[in-house]
Design a protein around this motif. Structure first.
Motif, PDB file in Angstrom:
ATOM      1  N   ARG A 227       5.875   9.580   3.692  1.00 43.35           N
ATOM      2  CA  ARG A 227       5.958  10.580   2.621  1.00 43.35           C
ATOM      3  C   ARG A 227       7.028  11.631   2.923  1.00 43.35           C
ATOM      4  NH1 ARG A 227      -0.277  10.245   2.157  1.00 43.35           N
ATOM      5  NH2 ARG A 227      -0.492   9.409   0.045  1.00 43.35           N
TER       6      ARG A 227
ATOM      7  N   SER B  89       2.848   1.653  -3.331  1.00 42.89           N
ATOM      8  CA  SER B  89       1.984   2.150  -4.395  1.00 42.89           C
ATOM      9  C   SER B  89       1.786   3.662  -4.280  1.00 42.89           C
ATOM     10  CB  SER B  89       0.643   1.424  -4.345  1.00 42.89           C
ATOM     11  OG  SER B  89      -0.207   1.909  -5.346  1.00 42.89           O
ATOM     12  N   ALA B  90       1.500   4.142  -3.080  1.00 45.63           N
ATOM     13  CA  ALA B  90       1.305   5.576  -2.868  1.00 45.63           C
ATOM     14  C   ALA B  90       2.589   6.350  -3.144  1.00 45.63           C
ATOM     15  CB  ALA B  90       0.837   5.830  -1.437  1.00 45.63           C
TER      16      ALA B  90
ATOM     17  N   GLU C 122       4.062   9.501  -6.081  1.00 45.74           N
ATOM     18  CA  GLU C 122       4.682  10.740  -5.617  1.00 45.74           C
ATOM     19  C   GLU C 122       6.119  10.875  -6.119  1.00 45.74           C
ATOM     20  OE1 GLU C 122       3.954  11.278  -1.422  1.00 45.74           O
ATOM     21  OE2 GLU C 122       1.893  10.630  -1.708  1.00 45.74           O
TER      22      GLU C 122
ATOM     23  N   LEU D   5       1.676   6.713   6.927  1.00 46.97           N
ATOM     24  CA  LEU D   5       1.936   7.060   5.533  1.00 46.97           C
ATOM     25  C   LEU D   5       2.417   8.504   5.406  1.00 46.97           C
ATOM     26  CD1 LEU D   5       2.007   6.310   2.569  1.00 46.97           C
ATOM     27  CD2 LEU D   5      -0.462   6.792   2.449  1.00 46.97           C
TER      28      LEU D   5
ATOM     29  N   ARG E 288       0.838  -1.209   0.000  1.00 46.44           N
ATOM     30  CA  ARG E 288       0.000   0.000   0.000  1.00 46.44           C
ATOM     31  C   ARG E 288       0.873   1.259   0.000  1.00 46.44           C
ATOM     32  NH1 ARG E 288      -2.653   3.374   3.734  1.00 46.44           N
ATOM     33  NH2 ARG E 288      -1.937   2.176   5.527  1.00 46.44           N
ATOM     34  N   TYR E 289       1.893   1.285   0.864  1.00 42.43           N
ATOM     35  CA  TYR E 289       2.787   2.447   0.911  1.00 42.43           C
ATOM     36  C   TYR E 289       3.588   2.558  -0.377  1.00 42.43           C
ATOM     37  CZ  TYR E 289       2.222   3.470   5.935  1.00 42.43           C
ATOM     38  OH  TYR E 289       1.770   3.829   7.177  1.00 42.43           O
TER      39      TYR E 289
END
Length: 168
Positions: A130, A26-27, A31, A126, A23-24
């Motif tokens: 980031r 992918s995010a 970015e 998350l 999940r991370y």
């Protein structure tokens, strides 16, 4: 990355994750792809044919791309990130670190020339991830800085133990 300050090329970043970090990853892929200091992001997706130990396989794949010069850096995400850092550090010429804040990412790059960053999706939020990654891409190793001597000692030791031992 061994560039003098101000002479920076866009980064080629490999990114991979096991099931626990997908999940991370992918995010963060989106970015990083949009980041002005990033040329491209190579996805180390293993979902089509998952290996027995995906965190190890992904870590080896990302670190190998860095060692071969096909990527400047690699971002690897699992539940803790620790397993991937240990595996990536087994690839000759690669220095991987598990960081949980921008200061650790800065120190890893600027003082230790770490090319691989691992994150733990189960250990940091998350938003923190980031911030760590956004900071990580802005830092670069300066081979003329005093810290370069320590990196040279590590590299010398690694090269010494990587040579086959002659049996007498």
């Amino acid at each position: 990355m061994h560039l003098a300050r101000g002479l920076r090329s866009p980064l080629r970043i490999a990114i991979g994750a096991d099931r626990a970090g997908r999940r991370y990853a992918s995010a963060l892929t989106g970015e990083l792809s949009a980041h002005p200091l990033v040329d491209y992001v190579l996805d180390l997706d293993t979902t089509e044919r998952p290996p027995a130990y995906p965190e190890v396989a992904v870590a080896f794949a990302g670190a190998q791309l860095v060692a071969e010069g096909a990527a400047d850096r690699a971002l690897l995400v699992s539940h803790t990130g620790v397993d991937m850092a240990i595996a990536a550090n087994k690839v000759s010429g690669v220095r991987a670190v598990n960081a949980h804040d921008p200061l650790a990412a800065k120190a890893a790059v600027e003082a230790s020339d770490a090319q691989v960053l691992t994150l733990g999706q189960g250990h940091i939020g998350l938003d923190v991830a980031r911030h760590v990654v956004a900071a990580w891409v802005t830092f670069q190793f300066d081979s003329s800085a005093p810290a370069a001597a320590g990196v040279a000692v590590i590299t010398g030791y690694e090269n010494r133990i990587a040579r086959p031992v002659a049996f007498r």
